[in-house]
Design a protein around this motif. Sequence first.
Motif, short mmCIF file in Angstrom:
data_model
loop_
_atom_site.label_atom_id
_atom_site.label_comp_id
_atom_site.label_asym_id
_atom_site.label_seq_id
_atom_site.Cartn_x
_atom_site.Cartn_y
_atom_site.Cartn_z
N THR A 72 0.82 -1.22 0.00
CA THR A 72 0.00 0.00 0.00
C THR A 72 0.84 1.26 0.00
N LYS A 73 1.96 1.23 0.72
CA LYS A 73 2.77 2.43 0.84
C LYS A 73 3.65 2.67 -0.39
N THR A 74 4.05 1.62 -1.06
CA THR A 74 4.90 1.75 -2.26
C THR A 74 4.02 1.74 -3.50
N PRO A 75 3.99 2.82 -4.30
CA PRO A 75 3.13 2.85 -5.50
C PRO A 75 3.65 1.95 -6.60
N LEU A 76 2.78 1.09 -7.11
CA LEU A 76 3.13 0.21 -8.24
C LEU A 76 2.54 0.82 -9.51
N THR A 77 3.26 1.76 -10.10
CA THR A 77 2.75 2.52 -11.25
C THR A 77 2.80 1.67 -12.51
N CYS A 78 1.73 1.77 -13.32
CA CYS A 78 1.66 1.00 -14.55
C CYS A 78 2.42 1.72 -15.67
N LYS A 79 2.26 1.20 -16.89
CA LYS A 79 3.03 1.67 -18.03
C LYS A 79 2.72 3.12 -18.40
N ASP A 80 1.46 3.54 -18.27
CA ASP A 80 1.10 4.91 -18.66
C ASP A 80 1.50 5.94 -17.60
N GLY A 81 1.93 5.51 -16.45
CA GLY A 81 2.37 6.43 -15.41
C GLY A 81 1.26 7.13 -14.68
N GLY A 82 0.03 6.91 -15.06
CA GLY A 82 -1.09 7.61 -14.44
C GLY A 82 -1.96 6.73 -13.57
N HIS A 83 -1.80 5.42 -13.67
CA HIS A 83 -2.61 4.50 -12.88
C HIS A 83 -1.70 3.54 -12.11
N ARG A 84 -2.25 2.90 -11.10
CA ARG A 84 -1.45 2.04 -10.22
C ARG A 84 -2.11 0.68 -10.02
N PHE A 85 -1.21 -0.32 -9.80
CA PHE A 85 -1.67 -1.63 -9.38
C PHE A 85 -1.64 -1.71 -7.85
N GLN A 86 -2.41 -2.62 -7.33
CA GLN A 86 -2.27 -2.99 -5.92
C GLN A 86 -1.94 -4.49 -5.87
N ALA A 87 -1.05 -4.86 -4.92
CA ALA A 87 -0.55 -6.24 -4.89
C ALA A 87 -0.69 -6.83 -3.49
#
Length: 575
Positions: A72-87
């Motif tokens: 939750t604390k570390t952003p997992l940014t996707c390819k477009d740089g504008g959206h994020r995954f959660q793991a």
Amino acid sequence: MSVSLILNDRAIARSRVGELPNLPPAVAIVYPVEGGPFEVETVRTAGQRWFGKNRACYVVDLGDHRRQASVTKTPLTCKDGGHRFQATIDIGFRVHDPALVVARNVRDALTVVYGYLTDRIRLQAAQFAITEAMAAQLAVNHELDREIRLPEGITIYLCRVQMEPDEAAARYIQELEEARRRAKLGGHVHEAKRAETYSDEDLEDIRAAARRRRQADERAVLERTPLDFGNLIREHLVRHPEETVHALELLARVRESEATQHEVRDQRHAEMVKYLIERGVVREVDLPGLRQGVLGQSTPGSGVAGVLERPDAGQPASFASGVAPRSPDFSGSAPAAAQGAESVQWGGSPAAFGTAPPSGLVPVYVVLDTSTAATACVTDLGNALRSVQTLLANSPDVAGAIRLSVITYADGADVVLPLTEVSWRTGVPGLSTTPGCRYRPVLRRLLDLVPLETERLKEQVPRVLRPVVFFLAVGQAEDDSEWPAAHAELMGHKYFPHIVACGIGAGQDRVVQRMASRPELGVVAVEGADPAQSAVQFSVLLQQTLLHLGRSAIAGQMELRLQCPQGLRPVAEEQ
């Protein structure tokens, strides 16, 4: 939440290890060595425990550890740089080197393990779009599906990662998918409406075709029925027989009004024609054209028809005077042989004349100088062409006897108006000046056009009169030694034209004398005249001559006579 692998915060005596609370079954005893590396007790012999019971040591947990956590604390940014995954991470780890754990003072194993894993997951997540969560998950698990020995002395023996878009990205994907479904649904709706529209249009085309057929049938019936007032009354009576008395009274009033109007009109026309004849404005040769083209059709023997009709109306002048007509000229002899003839014509015969004007045409070529010498008068020459159009369009009988072509020349020659019958629909060409001034190209062009177009006209009408060329010279010819040969070849052809030559500017007398087909057909501007004003006078000369040519052609003859307006003089006239 943390996982402490070093069970004692400070070094304790080896003999007190058993006093530690919650001591796991598998531990390692690590002894610090002054000035050297840590020592690990691996075999518990009585001697080691006895001799080392008072040595300071650390106790390290060697057991397996399983944990699950959400990143939750570390952003997992996707390819477009504008959206994020959660793991969500499911991991298993153990200590493989307790000395390294103590040496690096690893108090919380999760910080080390999660720090390593989140870095690897971030690198993989950045390679996938937010809509490719499953592909990113497979890529991460494929990379971490092995034992990973960390430099802190910890081994990660199990790692499974579940990835999905975060809440904001999930909303984005949901909205995107809904938009795609709406677009797809909209496409189907569009196709349905499109098909419906095409169907409606087909039905409307069928209805329109039916209306056109009915209208065509009605027009066919109307074309066979004269649309005069009497027929309209009869049609009205067919549809409304109860109004017979009223319709007949209306018809009688219309007939009475028409008779009165005809009587008044004929009386006025007769008075006007008598006045024109008495004043010398109208000549005998103009009477047929005036009756047909200006006054319109009228009943012979009454009103204006009685004024215009003569016993020899419609006959050529030679018939009316009892003189045999001149034989048609097909010999192609030199112009000198015809210099005494005002009328040169071919095609047709006296028997074809009858009592109506002959169907005769006279081809006319207006040749204008558009060299730079004509810069001062090119605008007036363009106005002259528009004046000719107005003259012929307002005199349809004259226009019907003339076919007009316009050719401009400078260094070369251009046909700016092909041979045509002039009307209001005729496009008047625009004129502009160009360098150079040569006569030979335009004479060669006339030699090509005159015979070809004369033959073409002879196939269309029974009588074609000899062509007439109006040649306007403004600049001095640059090919003065070449053009006379082309002129002689043109005038030696069997379809040689009459050439009316007009010179504007100084020193044009000799050129006009050589260019005109007869001496009386050459005119020049008076000395010192303004070129623009001389162009206007040429326009007057052109209009007067065309009007007389057309009227004489209507009367069955060709009379080419020039009446010089003020500002022009015959070239043969002594200054």
